[in-house]
Design an enzyme around this catalytic site. Structure first.
Site, PDB file in Angstrom:
ATOM      1  CE1 TYR A  49      -3.192  -2.720   1.122  1.00  0.00           C
ATOM      2  CE2 TYR A  49      -4.429  -1.288  -0.136  1.00  0.00           C
ATOM      3  CZ  TYR A  49      -4.779  -1.858  -0.084  1.00  0.00           C
ATOM      4  OH  TYR A  49      -5.072  -3.628  -0.365  1.00  0.00           O
ATOM      5  CG  HIS A  80     -14.144  -1.127  -3.195  1.00  0.00           C
ATOM      6  ND1 HIS A  80     -13.804  -1.907  -4.629  1.00  0.00           N
ATOM      7  CD2 HIS A  80     -15.323  -1.657  -3.208  1.00  0.00           C
ATOM      8  CE1 HIS A  80     -14.868  -2.166  -5.582  1.00  0.00           C
ATOM      9  NE2 HIS A  80     -15.568  -2.266  -3.539  1.00  0.00           N
ATOM     10  CB  CYS A 124      -6.740   1.390  15.662  1.00  0.00           C
ATOM     11  SG  CYS A 124      -6.144  -0.171  16.782  1.00  0.00           S
ATOM     12  CB  CYS A 182      -9.230   1.076  19.919  1.00  0.00           C
ATOM     13  SG  CYS A 182      -8.056   2.385  18.758  1.00  0.00           S
ATOM     14  CB  CYS A 212      -5.195   0.983  21.953  1.00  0.00           C
ATOM     15  SG  CYS A 212      -5.626   0.012  20.532  1.00  0.00           S
ATOM     16  CB  THR A 247     -15.978   0.024 -13.621  1.00  0.00           C
ATOM     17  OG1 THR A 247     -15.331  -1.401 -13.213  1.00  0.00           O
ATOM     18  CG2 THR A 247     -16.594  -0.195 -14.367  1.00  0.00           C
ATOM     19  CB  SER A 248     -13.211  -5.330 -15.179  1.00  0.00           C
ATOM     20  OG  SER A 248     -12.841  -5.941 -14.623  1.00  0.00           O
ATOM     21  CG  ASN A 261     -13.859  -0.478 -20.634  1.00  0.00           C
ATOM     22  OD1 ASN A 261     -12.864  -1.092 -21.506  1.00  0.00           O
ATOM     23  ND2 ASN A 261     -13.744  -0.586 -19.659  1.00  0.00           N
ATOM     24  CD  GLU A 292     -10.059  -5.451 -22.944  1.00  0.00           C
ATOM     25  OE1 GLU A 292      -9.947  -5.600 -21.817  1.00  0.00           O
ATOM     26  OE2 GLU A 292      -9.201  -5.484 -23.747  1.00  0.00           O
TER      27      GLU A 292
HETATM   28  C1  BV8 Z   1     -18.020  -8.810   0.285  1.00  0.00           C
HETATM   29  C2  BV8 Z   1     -10.336  -2.261  -2.077  1.00  0.00           C
HETATM   30  C3  BV8 Z   1     -19.255  -9.633   1.479  1.00  0.00           C
HETATM   31  C4  BV8 Z   1      -8.799  -2.746  -2.347  1.00  0.00           C
HETATM   32  C5  BV8 Z   1     -11.122  -3.645  -4.238  1.00  0.00           C
HETATM   33  C6  BV8 Z   1     -20.727 -11.963  -6.350  1.00  0.00           C
HETATM   34  C7  BV8 Z   1     -20.082 -13.052  -7.285  1.00  0.00           C
HETATM   35  C8  BV8 Z   1     -18.531 -13.519  -7.327  1.00  0.00           C
HETATM   36  C9  BV8 Z   1     -17.907 -12.479  -6.789  1.00  0.00           C
HETATM   37  C10 BV8 Z   1     -18.654 -12.354  -5.176  1.00  0.00           C
HETATM   38  C11 BV8 Z   1     -20.172 -12.159  -5.115  1.00  0.00           C
HETATM   39  N1  BV8 Z   1     -20.289 -11.552  -4.120  1.00  0.00           N
HETATM   40  C12 BV8 Z   1     -18.631 -11.325  -3.160  1.00  0.00           C
HETATM   41  C13 BV8 Z   1     -17.889 -11.839  -3.891  1.00  0.00           C
HETATM   42  C14 BV8 Z   1     -16.380 -11.992  -3.758  1.00  0.00           C
HETATM   43  C15 BV8 Z   1     -15.939 -10.424  -4.051  1.00  0.00           C
HETATM   44  C16 BV8 Z   1     -16.017 -10.444  -5.631  1.00  0.00           C
HETATM   45  O1  BV8 Z   1     -16.448  -9.233  -6.279  1.00  0.00           O
HETATM   46  N2  BV8 Z   1     -15.291 -11.259  -5.989  1.00  0.00           N
HETATM   47  C17 BV8 Z   1     -14.768 -10.936  -7.943  1.00  0.00           C
HETATM   48  C18 BV8 Z   1     -13.386 -11.198  -8.155  1.00  0.00           C
HETATM   49  C19 BV8 Z   1     -15.074 -11.937  -8.513  1.00  0.00           C
HETATM   50  N3  BV8 Z   1     -16.462  -9.280  -3.581  1.00  0.00           N
HETATM   51  C20 BV8 Z   1     -15.835  -9.011  -2.188  1.00  0.00           C
HETATM   52  O2  BV8 Z   1     -14.827  -9.806  -1.412  1.00  0.00           O
HETATM   53  C21 BV8 Z   1     -16.864  -7.874  -1.540  1.00  0.00           C
HETATM   54  N4  BV8 Z   1     -16.962  -8.221  -0.329  1.00  0.00           N
HETATM   55  O3  BV8 Z   1     -18.606  -9.283  -1.087  1.00  0.00           O
HETATM   56  O4  BV8 Z   1     -18.272  -8.674   1.351  1.00  0.00           O
HETATM   57  C22 BV8 Z   1     -19.379 -10.731   1.911  1.00  0.00           C
HETATM   58  C23 BV8 Z   1     -18.571 -10.723   3.714  1.00  0.00           C
HETATM   59  C24 BV8 Z   1     -18.723 -12.166   3.753  1.00  0.00           C
HETATM   60  C25 BV8 Z   1     -18.534 -12.626   2.740  1.00  0.00           C
HETATM   61  C26 BV8 Z   1     -18.456 -13.246   1.793  1.00  0.00           C
HETATM   62  C27 BV8 Z   1     -18.965 -11.844   1.235  1.00  0.00           C
HETATM   63  C28 BV8 Z   1     -15.116  -6.777  -1.522  1.00  0.00           C
HETATM   64  C29 BV8 Z   1     -14.318  -6.579  -2.456  1.00  0.00           C
HETATM   65  C30 BV8 Z   1     -13.766  -5.303  -2.455  1.00  0.00           C
HETATM   66  C31 BV8 Z   1     -12.233  -6.142  -2.834  1.00  0.00           C
HETATM   67  N5  BV8 Z   1     -11.836  -4.833  -2.801  1.00  0.00           N
HETATM   68  N6  BV8 Z   1     -10.486  -2.376  -3.874  1.00  0.00           N
HETATM   69  C32 BV8 Z   1      -7.550  -2.091  -2.652  1.00  0.00           C
HETATM   70  O5  BV8 Z   1      -8.039  -1.562  -3.991  1.00  0.00           O
HETATM   71  O6  BV8 Z   1      -6.435  -2.523  -2.657  1.00  0.00           O
HETATM   72  S1  BV8 Z   1     -11.750  -4.302  -5.549  1.00  0.00           S
HETATM   73  C33 BV8 Z   1     -10.672  -3.658  -6.445  1.00  0.00           C
HETATM   74  O7  BV8 Z   1     -10.770  -4.219  -7.725  1.00  0.00           O
HETATM   75  C34 BV8 Z   1     -11.062  -2.060  -6.632  1.00  0.00           C
HETATM   76  O8  BV8 Z   1     -11.845  -1.392  -6.225  1.00  0.00           O
HETATM   77  C35 BV8 Z   1     -12.182  -2.208  -8.255  1.00  0.00           C
HETATM   78  O9  BV8 Z   1     -13.777  -3.328  -7.374  1.00  0.00           O
HETATM   79  C36 BV8 Z   1     -11.647  -4.062  -8.778  1.00  0.00           C
HETATM   80  C37 BV8 Z   1     -10.579  -3.755  -9.669  1.00  0.00           C
HETATM   81  O10 BV8 Z   1     -11.723  -3.690 -10.568  1.00  0.00           O
HETATM   82  P1  BV8 Z   1     -11.585  -2.374 -11.825  1.00  0.00           P
HETATM   83  O11 BV8 Z   1     -11.431  -1.322 -10.939  1.00  0.00           O
HETATM   84  O12 BV8 Z   1     -12.743  -2.722 -13.043  1.00  0.00           O
HETATM   85  O13 BV8 Z   1     -10.163  -2.382 -12.073  1.00  0.00           O
HETATM   86  P2  BV8 Z   1      -9.792  -3.460 -13.709  1.00  0.00           P
HETATM   87  O14 BV8 Z   1      -8.433  -3.929 -13.429  1.00  0.00           O
HETATM   88  O15 BV8 Z   1     -10.531  -4.911 -13.272  1.00  0.00           O
HETATM   89  O16 BV8 Z   1     -10.544  -3.300 -15.186  1.00  0.00           O
HETATM   90  C38 BV8 Z   1      -9.790  -1.864 -15.568  1.00  0.00           C
HETATM   91  C39 BV8 Z   1     -10.904  -1.719 -16.368  1.00  0.00           C
HETATM   92  O17 BV8 Z   1     -10.438  -0.583 -17.535  1.00  0.00           O
HETATM   93  C40 BV8 Z   1     -10.794  -2.704 -17.944  1.00  0.00           C
HETATM   94  O18 BV8 Z   1     -12.392  -3.063 -18.245  1.00  0.00           O
HETATM   95  C41 BV8 Z   1     -10.126  -2.100 -18.946  1.00  0.00           C
HETATM   96  O19 BV8 Z   1     -10.809  -2.658 -20.191  1.00  0.00           O
HETATM   97  C42 BV8 Z   1     -10.458  -0.379 -18.762  1.00  0.00           C
HETATM   98  N7  BV8 Z   1      -9.165   0.211 -19.335  1.00  0.00           N
HETATM   99  C43 BV8 Z   1      -8.280   0.232 -18.961  1.00  0.00           C
HETATM  100  N8  BV8 Z   1      -7.522   1.767 -19.421  1.00  0.00           N
HETATM  101  C44 BV8 Z   1      -8.942   2.626 -19.711  1.00  0.00           C
HETATM  102  C45 BV8 Z   1      -9.669   1.982 -19.276  1.00  0.00           C
HETATM  103  N9  BV8 Z   1     -11.167   1.996 -19.654  1.00  0.00           N
HETATM  104  C46 BV8 Z   1     -11.423   3.401 -20.320  1.00  0.00           C
HETATM  105  N10 BV8 Z   1     -10.160   4.136 -20.519  1.00  0.00           N
HETATM  106  C47 BV8 Z   1      -8.559   4.217 -20.185  1.00  0.00           C
HETATM  107  N11 BV8 Z   1      -7.706   4.455 -20.366  1.00  0.00           N
HETATM  108 ZN    ZN Z   2      -6.201   1.523  18.307  1.00  0.00          ZN
END
Ligand code: BV8
Ligand code: ZN
Length: 244
Positions: A66, A118, A126, A129, A148, A186-187, A211, A213
């Protein structure tokens, strides 16, 4: 890039606009995306880093990652895509950003109404706490600790963690009222964030994808503009300004 009469008509009568964004809008700010060809997830597995157990098992490694991303973000600037979205605020009564990005670039570009699904890499708290530490953290004694004794973590949502309920609720509320719902860089594979696209569609929003693509959600779009967000959004903005 053609803006047809029907779309112009929609833009003319629109009151509430939502921009749902992902890593792609920050790609032209030299912030790596997650799944693109040089995406973050190609090198590192999300489940290895962006989850709580990984943090407990190896907080140094997760913090190193990070801090590395924070350094890239601090060396980058909002791009014409972020700026065009911010300037849309002067063209429509209500414009909101619903973002999956933790990079703070929409705020730095001047957008006012921003819902961060997100979390935000500039905030920390923390794990024991929940005291917040939003200033530069001191890593001179290793992983930063709270007074803490608890470990301090970045205020971002990791896989398997619930989204901040207030941010998600506000996002659902405005997405259900949107006249036009833009899906930018976003994908659309991470949930529950991506579900907002389908609930906006179900509530009658006009969906416009920007996007480089097609994505998982392309089939339900009313319009798809394939190209860079930093080029397409300023063009859409200038068309809107020209008509106003
Ligand atoms: C949860 C923060 C409840 C941290 C992130 C339902 C179905 C399947 C799976 C699940 C479901 N429900 C829950 C899940 C599990 C999981 C999930 O979704 N898994 C996926 C991978 C299948 N979800 C979770 O875990 C969520 N929490 O469900 O809690 C729960 C609780 C207890 C027990 C069970 C469930 C939490 C998800 C959040 C995770 N944190 N980020 C960090 O950043 O370090 S996710 C992180 O990845 C981002 O925030 C973002 O969301 C994701 C990346 O996606 P994108 O931003 O779209 O990026 P990507 O690279 O994929 O795509 C880029 C796009 O841009 C492409 O399309 C590309 O073509 C395009 N592009 C590129 N250049 C350009 C462009 N477009 C235009 N112009 C350009 N120049
Ligand atoms: Zn603390």
């Amino acid at each position: 890039m053609k803006i047809d009469d029907e779309l112009l008509g929609k833009l003319n009568e629109a009151k509430t606009i939502v921009f749902f964004t992902g890593a792609g809008i920050s790609a032209e700010s030299v912030i790596p995306t997650f799944r693109g060809k040089d995406g973050i997830w190609n090198k590192l597995k999300p489940e290895e880093l962006a989850n709580f157990n990984a943090f407990l098992k190896n907080p140094d490694m997760v913090w190193e990652w990070y801090q590395h991303r924070k350094k890239i973000i601090h060396e980058s600037e909002p791009n014409p895509g972020h700026i065009a979205i911010a300037e849309m605020q002067n063209q429509f009564p209500e414009v909101a950003v619903v973002t999956q990005n933790i990079d703070n670039l929409h705020r730095r570009a001047g957008s006012k109404i921003i819902y961060e699904l997100h979390g935000n890499i500039e905030r920390n708290y923390c794990i024991k706490c929940h005291k917040y530490y939003n200033t530069e953290l001191d890593f001179s004694h290793g992983v930063p600790k709270c007074e803490c004794g608890g470990l301090i973590r970045p205020d971002v949502v990791w896989f398997g963690e619930y989204l901040p309920q207030d941010q998600f609720r506000f996002s659902e509320e405005i997405s259900s009222r949107a006249d036009i719902f833009f899906i930018v860089g976003t994908s659309a594979v991470v949930y529950p964030a991506a579900s907002l696209i389908y609930s906006a569609k179900a509530r009658g929003a006009f969906l416009i994808e920007v996007n480089i693509e097609p994505t998982e959600a392309s089939s339900i779009m009313n319009r798809s503009f394939f190209g860079k967000a930093g080029e397409i959004l300023p063009e859409i903005l200038s068309t809107i300004i020209a008509k106003n």
